[in-house]
Design a protein around this motif. Sequence first.
Motif, PDB file in Angstrom:
ATOM      1  N   ALA A  14       0.822  -1.205   0.000  1.00  0.00           N
ATOM      2  CA  ALA A  14       0.000   0.000   0.000  1.00  0.00           C
ATOM      3  C   ALA A  14       0.860   1.260   0.000  1.00  0.00           C
ATOM      4  O   ALA A  14       0.574   2.217  -0.726  1.00  0.00           O
ATOM      5  CB  ALA A  14      -0.931  -0.009   1.215  1.00  0.00           C
ATOM      6  N   GLU A  15       1.937   1.268   0.798  1.00  0.00           N
ATOM      7  CA  GLU A  15       2.801   2.444   0.844  1.00  0.00           C
ATOM      8  C   GLU A  15       3.511   2.658  -0.487  1.00  0.00           C
ATOM      9  O   GLU A  15       3.640   3.789  -0.963  1.00  0.00           O
ATOM     10  CB  GLU A  15       3.823   2.284   1.973  1.00  0.00           C
ATOM     11  CG  GLU A  15       3.211   2.320   3.369  1.00  0.00           C
ATOM     12  CD  GLU A  15       4.245   2.051   4.447  1.00  0.00           C
ATOM     13  OE1 GLU A  15       5.429   1.857   4.072  1.00  0.00           O
ATOM     14  OE2 GLU A  15       3.882   2.052   5.637  1.00  0.00           O
ATOM     15  N   ALA A  16       3.964   1.589  -1.108  1.00  0.00           N
ATOM     16  CA  ALA A  16       4.636   1.719  -2.399  1.00  0.00           C
ATOM     17  C   ALA A  16       3.684   2.253  -3.466  1.00  0.00           C
ATOM     18  O   ALA A  16       4.055   3.108  -4.283  1.00  0.00           O
ATOM     19  CB  ALA A  16       5.216   0.370  -2.824  1.00  0.00           C
ATOM     20  N   LEU A  17       2.454   1.770  -3.463  1.00  0.00           N
ATOM     21  CA  LEU A  17       1.484   2.256  -4.438  1.00  0.00           C
ATOM     22  C   LEU A  17       1.137   3.716  -4.184  1.00  0.00           C
ATOM     23  O   LEU A  17       0.995   4.501  -5.133  1.00  0.00           O
ATOM     24  CB  LEU A  17       0.218   1.391  -4.391  1.00  0.00           C
ATOM     25  CG  LEU A  17      -0.878   1.745  -5.410  1.00  0.00           C
ATOM     26  CD1 LEU A  17      -0.338   1.641  -6.834  1.00  0.00           C
ATOM     27  CD2 LEU A  17      -2.079   0.830  -5.246  1.00  0.00           C
ATOM     28  N   ASP A  18       1.033   4.131  -2.924  1.00  0.00           N
ATOM     29  CA  ASP A  18       0.753   5.534  -2.613  1.00  0.00           C
ATOM     30  C   ASP A  18       1.899   6.436  -3.059  1.00  0.00           C
ATOM     31  O   ASP A  18       1.663   7.536  -3.587  1.00  0.00           O
ATOM     32  CB  ASP A  18       0.505   5.688  -1.115  1.00  0.00           C
ATOM     33  CG  ASP A  18      -0.819   5.081  -0.671  1.00  0.00           C
ATOM     34  OD1 ASP A  18      -1.694   4.906  -1.541  1.00  0.00           O
ATOM     35  OD2 ASP A  18      -0.975   4.760   0.520  1.00  0.00           O
TER      36      ASP A  18
END
Length: 339
Positions: A11-15
């Motif tokens: 999720a953090e990488a996609l954000d």
Amino acid sequence: MTRALDTAGTAEALDRYRERAGQTLAGGVVALVGGVVVGFLPGPAWTGDVVAWAVCLGVVFACVGAGALVTARRMRAVLTAGEWSAHAAVPVAIPIPVPVPVPAAVTPVGTASSPAYERLAALAGRQSAPGSRRPEADVRSAPWWRVRGLRRISGLSEVLVTAGSCACAGGLLLLPLEGFERAYLFGLGAVSLLLLVFRTFRFLTGGAGAARLLVRAATAPVPVVRRYALLHDPRDDVPVLVLFPAHGGPDDLPEAVLPLVPPGPQKKPRLGLPPSSTGTVDLRGWLDRTDDGQPVVVPWIDDRPLWPAGPYRETGAAEVTSLLDRLAPPPAPAPRTLP
């Protein structure tokens, strides 16, 4: 159910990816708008060069940012589609239903949603002759970008036309023009450049691969022979090959349908279709499949390929049944007579 997007790292990488894409898009829009505004303001002679660079870079960065945002949206859809597992995939046996044999005495005669060969061949024979067109380059010996139909399918024709417009606008900007004329050509060139970047991106990410896939299918060594009836979808006039067993009779039901790309120009799209609306066709391909598992095939009629607008779809699916209903609408019921 744990999804891949539920994990913290994913999720953090996609954000972060979406944030960088938004910043790129915003920077491109700011550069594009700022360049256009400065171009209308009075200034020294070198201002025009700076404005041109600002607009070009703005268009490029805006297209890259917009494409990255679309990619992020697709990644999110994939990561939330199903349950996440860290285990390797294993083959799963799928039971195949055993077909129930039909008694020999029963002969299919066709229904409203499954018209038989005799009826479809009669409907195809009532169509007007399509007319001939200059043959395109042979895909078996020429590179794909020389084949007229593949240039159109891949989007290469649009890229070349847009590149010509950009070159024309850039050449005119080198002439000594008045302020309004220069600003008009500058705006036209910016729009053409934006279209060029978008169409080139679409060509590189999808169109060129689709053309190479069709070349692979068209040059496959072993064809599958089928009978066909060539009709036109009354909704959008797209030509459709309705395919039947190679050896059979007038009561055979369709096996599959294959929509085609109209080979003619926009004003006369039927030019270049086979002169005979019924006959036999060689289906080459069967090596690749679409995302939904349908085979990619290219039909050859009279030693010429007809480029498909979609995959080979067997009868039984709802969309195929709807298409057959449009191609051969059920006859109107006979009027009732009073005794």
